[in-house]
Design a protein around this motif. Sequence first.
Motif, mmCIF file in Angstrom:
data_model
loop_
_atom_site.group_PDB
_atom_site.id
_atom_site.type_symbol
_atom_site.label_atom_id
_atom_site.label_comp_id
_atom_site.label_asym_id
_atom_site.label_seq_id
_atom_site.Cartn_x
_atom_site.Cartn_y
_atom_site.Cartn_z
ATOM 1 N N UNK A 1 0.811 -1.222 0.000
ATOM 2 C CA UNK A 1 0.000 0.000 0.000
ATOM 3 C C UNK A 1 0.841 1.267 0.000
ATOM 4 N N UNK A 2 2.096 1.173 0.430
ATOM 5 C CA UNK A 2 2.979 2.335 0.456
ATOM 6 C C UNK A 2 3.789 2.495 -0.823
ATOM 7 N N UNK A 3 3.748 1.523 -1.689
ATOM 8 C CA UNK A 3 4.524 1.573 -2.929
ATOM 9 C C UNK A 3 3.637 1.099 -4.083
ATOM 10 N N UNK A 4 2.759 1.991 -4.504
ATOM 11 C CA UNK A 4 1.772 1.723 -5.554
ATOM 12 C C UNK A 4 2.366 2.124 -6.904
ATOM 13 N N UNK A 5 2.301 1.227 -7.859
ATOM 14 C CA UNK A 5 2.995 1.453 -9.132
ATOM 15 C C UNK A 5 2.117 1.324 -10.373
#
Length: 384
Positions: free
Chosen positions: A164-168
């Motif tokens: 959820x903290x690294x959405x790509x």
Amino acid sequence: MPSTTTLPVPVTAPLRIGPHVVDPPVVLAPMAGITNVAFRRLCREYGAGLYVCEMITTRALVERHPETMRMITFDPDEKPRSMQLYGVDPETMGRAVQMIVEEDLADHVDMNFGCPVPKVTRKGGGSALPYKRRLFAAIVRAAVRAAEPAGIPVTVKFRIGIDDDHVTYLDAGRIAEAEGAAAVALHGRTAAQRYSGEADWSAIARLKEAVTSIPVLGNGDIFSADDALRMVRETGCDGVVVGRGCLGRPWLFRDLQAAFAGLPIPTGPTLGEVAAVLRRHAELLAAHLGEGKGLRDLRKHMAWYLRGFPIGSQLRQRFGLVSTFDELDDLLGQLDHDAPFPEDAEGPRGRQGSPARVVLPEGWLDDPEDLSVPAGAEIDHSGG
């Protein structure tokens, strides 16, 4: 066979992936150890669509790994021939696609950036890789350029992100579109979720808004034909990708074909009809792998085929140990062929597991613009 009605069919344009019209707009997701030529043929006997082979690693392909060369088997009438590639190195990806072009090995190439398996992400591959935007772009670009002379479309599949903290996914979709991909597909989960919880279909809708010139396909939690229609309606996606929902249920593609045509969806098969499908699957596996290996391969499908039917634990266990056609026919003969399809056979199937922290290479998150190929991430075998 009696039928039930389904949801109204969403109004969509025909799904086109390069020169290929996919009607109904349904894609079988590649699944390791599942979507071999035997299972794909079984599914194709139930309905049209695009059926993708097991994941093939670029290094194994260019090095002509014997098992990989066996895995890229297609039926003579399988059109288009669809191959999914896994790779982390633009140069190797380009060589693999060039080999596909020069040797006429496939008509469509899909690229795997969605695998959440720790042995893959810990080396920067699969669903970890789109975080490195420039490297991701270079890999897609290499595949598209190598495929272009033959007019082979290249599609790209990915997840929402690492966690959820690294959405790509929005960047990945725009990059793939800009680099010439023919379509993109989003599994509505992060790598951290693996296959747990519920897929976030709203992310598919947001990707559809962001990627406007090529088709956007949705993947995640399609276990029935109504699920597929609902996904298209709720997200506006151009087609659906079906994975775990067809495990032990190849007739799902018959249901999907009916649903997208606006026809009633047939009721589930009786146990006798399931037995006939299971026997057909065994025959196809035996033709592909030989009787012994083929029936051993069938064992993992048994629980999926027999899910929810009242057959007893002892008989169920014996199905999981079958090794010859004589054994299989004896066991199939002991089933109550009139038993109706059980309601509790519907819904999620296959691996689900629980969320977990994604294992990444040291310093992986430090620089998303880093173009370096992750060390040791090239896999020298396929299907994992």
